[in-house]
Design a protein around this motif. Structure first.
Motif, PDB file in Angstrom:
ATOM      1  N   ALA A   3       0.851  -1.191   0.000  1.00 46.78           N
ATOM      2  CA  ALA A   3       0.000   0.000   0.000  1.00 46.78           C
ATOM      3  C   ALA A   3       0.887   1.241   0.000  1.00 46.78           C
ATOM      4  CB  ALA A   3      -0.892   0.003   1.236  1.00 46.78           C
ATOM      5  N   ILE A   4       0.398   2.248  -0.657  1.00 46.57           N
ATOM      6  CA  ILE A   4       1.217   3.442  -0.791  1.00 46.57           C
ATOM      7  C   ILE A   4       1.364   4.131   0.558  1.00 46.57           C
ATOM      8  CG2 ILE A   4       1.196   5.764  -1.767  1.00 46.57           C
ATOM      9  CD1 ILE A   4      -0.312   4.348  -4.125  1.00 46.57           C
ATOM     10  N   PRO A   5       2.585   4.360   0.981  1.00 42.29           N
ATOM     11  CA  PRO A   5       2.749   5.055   2.255  1.00 42.29           C
ATOM     12  C   PRO A   5       2.337   6.512   2.106  1.00 42.29           C
ATOM     13  CG  PRO A   5       4.870   4.776   1.168  1.00 42.29           C
ATOM     14  CD  PRO A   5       3.845   4.083   0.317  1.00 42.29           C
ATOM     15  N   THR A   6       1.691   7.006   3.108  1.00 42.56           N
ATOM     16  CA  THR A   6       1.285   8.407   3.032  1.00 42.56           C
ATOM     17  C   THR A   6       2.030   9.179   4.086  1.00 42.56           C
ATOM     18  OG1 THR A   6      -0.535   7.835   4.453  1.00 42.56           O
ATOM     19  CG2 THR A   6      -1.012   8.031   2.115  1.00 42.56           C
ATOM     20  N   THR A   7       2.455  10.351   3.735  1.00 41.67           N
ATOM     21  CA  THR A   7       3.262  11.124   4.656  1.00 41.67           C
ATOM     22  C   THR A   7       2.425  11.737   5.763  1.00 41.67           C
ATOM     23  OG1 THR A   7       3.078  12.818   2.996  1.00 41.67           O
ATOM     24  CG2 THR A   7       5.198  11.728   3.195  1.00 41.67           C
ATOM     25  N   ASP A   8       1.152  12.004   5.439  1.00 42.68           N
ATOM     26  CA  ASP A   8       0.348  12.677   6.457  1.00 42.68           C
ATOM     27  C   ASP A   8      -0.395  11.678   7.340  1.00 42.68           C
ATOM     28  OD1 ASP A   8      -2.261  13.724   4.159  1.00 42.68           O
ATOM     29  OD2 ASP A   8      -1.142  11.871   4.345  1.00 42.68           O
ATOM     30  N   GLY A   9      -0.248  10.390   7.091  1.00 45.61           N
ATOM     31  CA  GLY A   9      -0.870   9.391   7.928  1.00 45.61           C
ATOM     32  C   GLY A   9      -2.376   9.521   7.932  1.00 45.61           C
ATOM     33  N   HIS A  10      -2.962   9.366   9.096  1.00 43.46           N
ATOM     34  CA  HIS A  10      -4.414   9.396   9.170  1.00 43.46           C
ATOM     35  C   HIS A  10      -4.932  10.822   9.037  1.00 43.46           C
ATOM     36  CE1 HIS A  10      -4.873   5.221  10.835  1.00 43.46           C
ATOM     37  NE2 HIS A  10      -3.587   5.396  10.633  1.00 43.46           N
ATOM     38  N   HIS A  11      -6.046  10.926   8.335  1.00 37.94           N
ATOM     39  CA  HIS A  11      -6.649  12.234   8.202  1.00 37.94           C
ATOM     40  C   HIS A  11      -7.603  12.451   9.345  1.00 37.94           C
ATOM     41  CE1 HIS A  11      -5.973  14.764   4.718  1.00 37.94           C
ATOM     42  NE2 HIS A  11      -5.435  13.697   4.177  1.00 37.94           N
TER      43      HIS A  11
END
Lengths: 267, 692
Positions: A3-11
């Motif tokens: 899964a693509i890592p997201t820099t902002d994590g959880h919204h």
């Protein structure tokens, strides 16, 4: 591939109040507008407890007094306190128009969205009917209703709610037409969703802000129309204080006591 | 004048947020563009390509400003110009062709008036001379009836014609520099190949300099002398076009090249994992490091400098990477097997026993016969789709190919029940599908799902991903809402998205992520037949292959059948088992995908294959010399008669062609027998194919 890592994590869901506050900070005119509307509503609700004088009490000793410390806005030709009457005067007008606007946005909005979704000959027929109703001058229509059926608040609420709902149909329908063309509505239809689900889940949330703006705009206009009705004697029955009624009663003494007409007109 | 036409020096452009934080969109970009050369600018969307190209016209998006550096055109710094000088620059020196021609033309002005306006204004031509120049260019752009065209309004032209008008308008002024922002992205393969060819010849003739912005490496390979690859607002590699394609030195360039589906490859290309950083995201010293297979600790700490690979004049090759010496040794086009196992070819020869979906003589028409026309017995216009007979086998992928307007989507909608066919039968197993969707049973609705082209439009912007995925679960399965959570997590996992995406709105996702949510929504119904309408054409190449991979993976696991619409033959080659070619709603050819590799083809398939651009410099497409736009199918004879390179004569115009079936099961609708076609198509000297 993971899964693509997201820099902002959880919204984090943004707090609604925080958002409103941030928006208001960026828009001074919006804040002022909201302040005025809020002040009117609050005053209308709490006015029975804060008025300095009984708004319907005559005082033959104090007829047509100029504004003073006792009578902030002066008195009218029957010696009633204009300040208290102005405070109380909005109550019925605001209440009647608020209920009417909710009614008109609700039925006009839903019908408009449905027509926009369905299209076809029914849409065409109803829209022509809407045009026909819009061609009748609204004051004439309201006076006709008031003259034939009566001037009770309930009747006026229904009449205003109907008349303005017709206007809302047009707005809701045109806003819907731009949404209906999008693929997510087609996706819902291909899925086999019922018409009710499409209207309530797919379309309404996308048309809602348009309806909200429409409602707010119409409300202010409706308030004016209702006051005009009262002014003409079809809205609020004297002696109940109302801005339209006050202006109607005091215009004869405008030369001597302009305050009695001026202050209610300001609202 | 030995000074280069354009010099961009350490240009940084960005915006400042309300909180005062600086967000650079372009960082330290330096470019030199010699007169008469073409620079191709490539990169994924959001990499700053458009910002850079617009800066040559001294245009900044509102809110943006220049942090540092400058842009010199003809030796003047464009950002220092005042209003009148700027007008001169944009009117005379720099021409611009935007991506969306339909928005670039004023709808209320006739084509002639808008095309001549800038000529009379900036070039001082009188109206007659301006008219002549424009007509001449329209002619060269192969626009039909140029004289009559001047009197038309933009909406009367097709998209391809509008785009050619806009390009002709920019060329007419003969600017020194022409900036083109994805000018052919929305066009059909055949039209695109023609426009590119014309653009090359005309600019060469005028000695014009071009900056060509595109996300399409195939296109850039065709038109450019020099290519600059952009990533996250930086130029990461710049090289002569042949060098860039043969010896890429930056891992990003390598990734882009590897992610291209190629007509010569039957396997899925390899995607680049991840997505480019947004301007606000924190980044490592090398912006590409998180997605890079070559990344080391050094890439996290040290900003890579621009290293020079090759320095000889005119062959300058620069790269911004610590490890380019490793990268250059790497083979760019290693095939990557996306399918777990090669699937067995399905026997296609009129085998209706395993057919999942059968179309029998299907016709769909949008024309509603008016009462008056019916009374007068006027002939009705030809239907959008006519006489389509197809059988889709269980578990296979059938690709439906054709240019825009070929009725692919219409046919798909007929299967989905969104548009009722006017004639013929559609059956699913032994169930009737000619009825519209609202009269189908819940079970049929569930097993047939559709995925749309544009994920921006197919997801409700007011619903979270979780809510979107709940809809089919609620509709098709009488399940306890408490179990949704688990199911949704599973669905997201299938399309390779993390569970926390459930709470996001579509606006918080990238294009590829949105399309994966759309795929997850279709698969939430546990379907048997999935209709894919150009599902990857709105996506970047780097993401396209990831989405295709998800689709093939799901097929391998769940055995679904795909009816896959696309105009991209390279994609067809990579994922489909069989292919059906549609022209103006009439089937031309049906056969196994492998048969695309060699003749015989239907002449239309041949035309399409010829127009495919190879991602290699020096491999121009084979164009049809007399390719004219064909607005409507002919009433009699072969549907392809007007554009056919193998036209036989009156027989093609009069008689409907017969279906021929080859030994390998390929079906071709043509008056020429397959072995005859094969001979003609393999013959070297093909007179109909010629580059003018």
């Amino acid at each position: 591939m993971a899964a693509i890592p997201t820099t902002d994590g959880h919204h984090a869901a943004p707090n609604v109040l925080v958002t409103i506050w941030q928006n208001l900070r960026c828009s001074p005119s919006g804040s002022i507008g909201l302040l005025i509307v809020a002040a009117h509503l609050i005053l209308a609700v709490i006015s029975p407890w804060i008025v300095p004088h009984d708004p319907t009490a005559f005082d033959s000793q104090a007829i047509l007094q100029a504004p003073s410390a006792t009578y902030l806005f002066g008195t009218d030709h029957l010696g009633r306190d204009v300040f208290s009457r102005t405070l109380m005067g909005g109550q019925i007008a605001l209440m009647v128009t608020m209920i009417s606007i909710v009614i008109s946005v609700a039925w006009g909005g839903l019908l408009g969205i449905l027509l926009g979704l369905m299209g076809g000959w029914l849409d065409e027929a109803i829209m022509r009917l809407v045009d026909a109703i819009r061609a009748i001058p609204e004051m004439l229509f309201l006076l006709l209703i008031a003259g034939i059926v009566g001037t009770e608040n309930g009747i006026l609420i229904l009449a205003l709610g109907f008349l303005y709902g017709v206007e809302v149909i047009r707005i809701a329908r045109s806003a819907t037409l731009s949404v209906v063309a999008q693929d997510f509505v087609l996706a819902a239809r291909a899925r086999g969703e019922s018409r009710r689900t499409i209207v309530l889940r797919e379309l309404l949330p996308n048309v809602f802000d348009v309806l909200l703006v429409e409602g707010a705009l119409r409300w202010s206009y409706m308030l004016l129309v209702f006051s005009a009705l009262s002014f003409l004697g079809f809205g609020v029955t004297p002696p109940t204080p109302d801005w339209g009624v006050m202006i109607a009663q005091n215009r004869t003494t405008f030369g001597i006591a302009p305050w009695a007409t001026f202050f209610p007109s300001c609202d | 004048m030995n000074q280069p036409l354009v010099q961009v020096e350490q240009l940084s452009i960005g915006y400042t947020t309300r909180q005062g934080a600086v967000r650079p969109v372009l960082r330290d970009v330096s470019l030199t563009l010699e007169r008469g050369t073409t620079l191709g600018l490539v990169g994924e969307s959001g990499c700053g390509k458009s910002t850079l190209s617009m800066s040559l016209l001294a245009h900044l998006r509102s809110g943006s400003r220049v942090f540092g550096g400058q842009v010199q055109v003809n030796g003047t710094n464009v950002f220092a110009l005042d209003r009148t000088a700027l007008e001169q620059l944009r009117g005379r020196q720099v021409g611009f062709v935007p991506q969306n021609a339909s928005q670039a033309l004023t709808p209320t002005m006739r084509i002639g008036a808008q095309a001549t306006e800038s000529l009379t204004l900036h070039r001082g031509l009188d109206t007659a001379a301006a008219h002549q120049r424009v007509t001449e260019l329209f002619q060269r752009m192969r626009l039909p009836q140029p004289e009559a065209l001047l009197q038309r309004y933009p909406h009367e032209l097709s998209g391809g014609q509008q785009q050619r008008v806009v390009i002709a308008m920019a060329l007419a002024r003969q600017p020194d520099l022409l900036v083109l922002d994805e000018p052919t992205t929305g066009l059909d393969v055949t039209t695109q190949a023609h426009v590119l060819h014309l653009l090359q010849t005309i600019t060469h003739e005028y000695g014009m300099t071009m900056l060509y912005v595109s996300h399409d490496l195939e296109v850039v390979a065709q038109v450019s002398d020099l290519v600059a690859v952009m990533y996250a607002g930086e130029v990461v590699e710049m090289a002569p076009v042949d060098r860039l394609f043969s010896q890429p030195c930056h891992p990003y360039t390598l990734g882009l090249l590897a992610s291209l589906p190629r007509i010569t490859q039957t396997t899925l290309p390899r995607p680049i994992p991840g997505h480019p950083p947004a301007p606000h995201e924190a980044r490592a010293a090398c912006a590409f490091a998180p997605r890079c297979a070559f990344a080391t600790q050094q890439c996290q700490n040290e900003v890579p400098a621009l290293s020079t690979v090759e320095q000889s004049p005119g062959r300058m090759h620069q790269v911004r990477c610590h490890h380019w010496q490793h990268v250059i040794q790497y083979e760019a086009t290693i095939p990557h097997n996306g399918r777990s196992a090669p699937r067995e070819p399905v026997d296609t020869l009129h085998d209706r026993t395993h057919a999942l979906l059968t179309l029998q003589d299907v016709a769909v028409t949008y024309a509603r016969p008016r009462l008056l026309d019916r009374l007068r017995q006027r002939p009705q216009p030809p239907a959008t789709v006519e006489r389509v007979s197809l059988a889709v086998q269980r578990g296979e992928t059938l690709a439906l190919v054709g240019e825009s307007g070929s009725g692919k989507t219409t046919l798909l909608r007929a299967v989905a029940g969104l548009k009722s066919p006017s004639a013929g039968n559609i059956t699913f197993g032994d169930l009737d599908l000619t009825i519209p969707v609202d009269r189908r049973s819940r079970e049929i609705r569930r097993v047939i799902q559709i995925i749309f082209q544009n994920p921006d439009a197919s997801l409700n912007p007011r619903q979270t991903v979780g809510q979107i995925l709940q809809q089919p679960l609620r509709l098709y399965f009488d399940r306890d809402p408490a179990q949704y959570q688990e199911h949704i997590r599973l669905l997201l996992e299938q399309v390779r998205l993390a569970p926390h995406y459930e709470r996001r709105f579509p606006s918080q996702l990238s294009g590829g992520e949105k399309q994966r949510v759309a795929i997850a929504r279709a698969f939430a119904a546990n379907p048997e037949l999935v209709l894919c309408d150009e599902v990857t054409s709105a996506l970047d190449v780097s993401v396209q292959s990831a989405v295709l991979e998800v689709l093939t993976d799901l097929q391998n696991r769940q055995g679904v059948t795909y009816l896959f619409i696309t105009h991209n033959l390279a994609v067809v080659r990579a994922i489909a088992d069989r292919v059906a070619v549609l022209y103006h709603g009439r089937l031309c050819e049906v056969g196994a995908v492998a048969q695309l590799a060699a003749a015989p083809w239907h002449p239309y398939t041949e035309t399409l294959l010829g127009a495919v651009l190879a991602p290699e410099p020096g491999a121009p497409p084979r164009l049809l010399a007399r390719d004219v736009p064909d607005p409507a199918p002919p009433a009699r004879g072969c549907p392809f008669q007007r554009r056919c390179p193998r036209h036989l004569g009156p027989i093609c115009n009069e008689d409907p062609p017969p279906w021929h079936t080859t030994d390998s099961g390929q079906r071709i609708l043509c008056h020429i027998a397959p072995h005859d076609l094969e001979q003609r198509q393999t013959a070297e000297a093909s007179l109909a194919f010629a580059r003018d």
